[in-house]
Design an enzyme around this catalytic site. Structure first.
Site, PDB file in Angstrom:
ATOM      1  CG  HIS A 184     122.346 -50.578  74.855  1.00  0.00           C
ATOM      2  ND1 HIS A 184     122.574 -49.940  73.645  1.00  0.00           N
ATOM      3  CD2 HIS A 184     121.019 -50.876  74.884  1.00  0.00           C
ATOM      4  CE1 HIS A 184     121.439 -49.866  72.978  1.00  0.00           C
ATOM      5  NE2 HIS A 184     120.482 -50.424  73.708  1.00  0.00           N
ATOM      6  CB  CYS A 185     120.662 -46.486  78.833  1.00  0.00           C
ATOM      7  SG  CYS A 185     119.284 -46.013  79.887  1.00  0.00           S
ATOM      8  N   PRO A 186     118.470 -49.071  77.779  1.00  0.00           N
ATOM      9  CG  PRO A 186     117.210 -50.700  78.884  1.00  0.00           C
ATOM     10  CD  PRO A 186     118.565 -50.068  78.868  1.00  0.00           C
TER      11      PRO A 186
END
Length: 402
Positions: free
Chosen positions: A174-176
């Site tokens: 999950h890439c913020p």
């Protein structure tokens, strides 16, 4: 917090019914949720938004600074057409990277549909999670593929994202910075985004250096030139420092992603390689069953946008213990055959069978042949201290392709 008509929470209802484990699970989940969001729903919404708006603003500010200070800046020497084409190519590549960034942020990463059921039609005697018990994953004991949140048996390479609260197929991470998961359906856009931005930062950083170095009014010494550039080309120097600072992080991320694509493995699988059973071989060592070689992995990803979850076919390889046992039993069986001819057949009878009468020869040869046939059916080497139906004999027969 959801409450019933009497004002009791699910954890309190479970405790009243003496369901201690369910009450403990619900109470712990509530505390984790409150501690993560600090009990503030606004903070929870902002955490799901992520850092994509901030990254978008940084990219736009850097592009505006580059165009204003490097391309359209006031310099004593004009810009040649070749250098102008080179400088503007950085803007075009960066813009293409921002397009990929937008697509990666807005695209479905490969969400798996949850098993939604109508609570009004659910009977009280039905379990909390009603699944098909004949699912191949459950039959093989892979209970880690069971997602109690989505109420599904997820595919082998998927994972439930706690931020998105969904199961993602071929979950990478999950890439913020893109405010989205990176999975099967948007990993191609993510890789193109970071690759194009790395190329753009190389071009724009080189153009900024060339622009400041080629100023004929700049001093010859490095110290004086650096002070002159900071004073008279503040925008170009500031852009180069920011560009250099971001470049190292994005370049490392691009290199890691390129390596994982070449090996057909995800970031989540590399971080949990010792946890997932499908990544361990017979001896307990790491084994990637989805690695089909660098050429096929890269071609499938670049052409199709993803890699299929197809395990490669491997020839059954014998362990060192099996190979040693086979060599030992083979040597013993050869020695047993030699001894069987001398022990079970008289030396003089065998010698006379080649020199004397045909009848004696036939009798002797038939006797020897009978023993040889018996050896073919039951090798003498396997009978050294091993009974005909003993456990050791059965173990060796399972090892040898007899």
């Amino acid at each position: 917090m959801v409450k019933d008509k009497t004002g009791l929470t699910p954890a309190q209802l479970a405790a009243d019914k003496n369901h201690r484990q369910v009450a403990f699970f619900l109470d712990n989940a509530r505390r984790v949720h409150d501690s993560g969001c600090n009990g503030n729903p606004t903070f929870a919404k902002l955490s799901k938004v992520g850092l994509a708006p901030l990254l978008w603003c940084i990219a736009v500010v850097l592009l505006a600074t580059y165009i204003h200070s490097v391309i359209a800046g006031q310099y004593n020497m004009g810009m040649t057409p070749a250098f102008g084409l080179f400088a503007w190519s950085g803007v075009f590549v960066a813009t293409a990277g921002l397009v990929m960034f937008y697509k990666c942020s807005r695209k479905d990463p490969g969400y798996i549909s949850a098993n939604t059921r109508d609570s009004h039609n659910q009977r009280d005697d039905e379990p909390l999670l009603k699944m098909e018990l004949d699912n191949p994953a459950l039959l093989t004991g892979n209970w880690s593929q069971l997602c109690i949140t989505c109420k599904i048996v997820r595919p082998v390479r998927s994972k439930h994202c706690s931020t998105c609260d969904r199961c993602v197929e071929q979950f990478d991470h999950h890439c913020p910075w893109v405010s989205n998961c990176v999975g099967k359906k948007n990993k191609w856009e993510f890789f193109m985004f970071i690759t194009l931005e790395v190329i753009a930062m190389i071009i724009t950083g080189s153009a900024a250096i060339i622009r400041t170095v080629s100023d004929p009014a700049s001093p010859a010494s490095f110290g004086d030139w650096l002070g002159y550039s900071v004073v008279y080309h503040t925008g170009a120097v500031s852009f180069f420092m920011m560009d250099l600072f971001i470049f190292f992080g994005v370049a490392c991320l691009t290199g890691v992603q390129a390596y994982q694509i070449a090996k057909n493995i995800t970031t989540n699988e590399m971080a949990n390689s010792m946890r997932y059973t499908y990544l361990r071989g017979p001896a307990g060592r790491f084994r990637n069953p989805f690695d089909h070689g660098v050429r096929k992995n890269c071609s499938d990803f670049l052409v199709n946008g993803y890699n299929e979850d197809v395990e490669r076919l491997e020839h059954a390889s014998r362990t060192d213990e099996e190979i040693g046992m086979i060599q030992m039993t083979s040597a013993v069986s050869q020695n047993g055959e030699g001894h069987s001819h001398h022990g079970n057949c008289d030396d003089h009878a065998c010698a006379d069978s080649h020199a004397n009468s045909n009848s004696h020869s036939q009798g002797g040869s038939s006797q020897c042949c009978d023993h040889s046939k018996k050896n073919e059916r039951t090798p003498f080497g396997l009978g050294l201290g091993l009974g005909r139906n003993s456990a050791s004999r059965q173990y060796i027969r399972n090892l040898l392709p007899l």
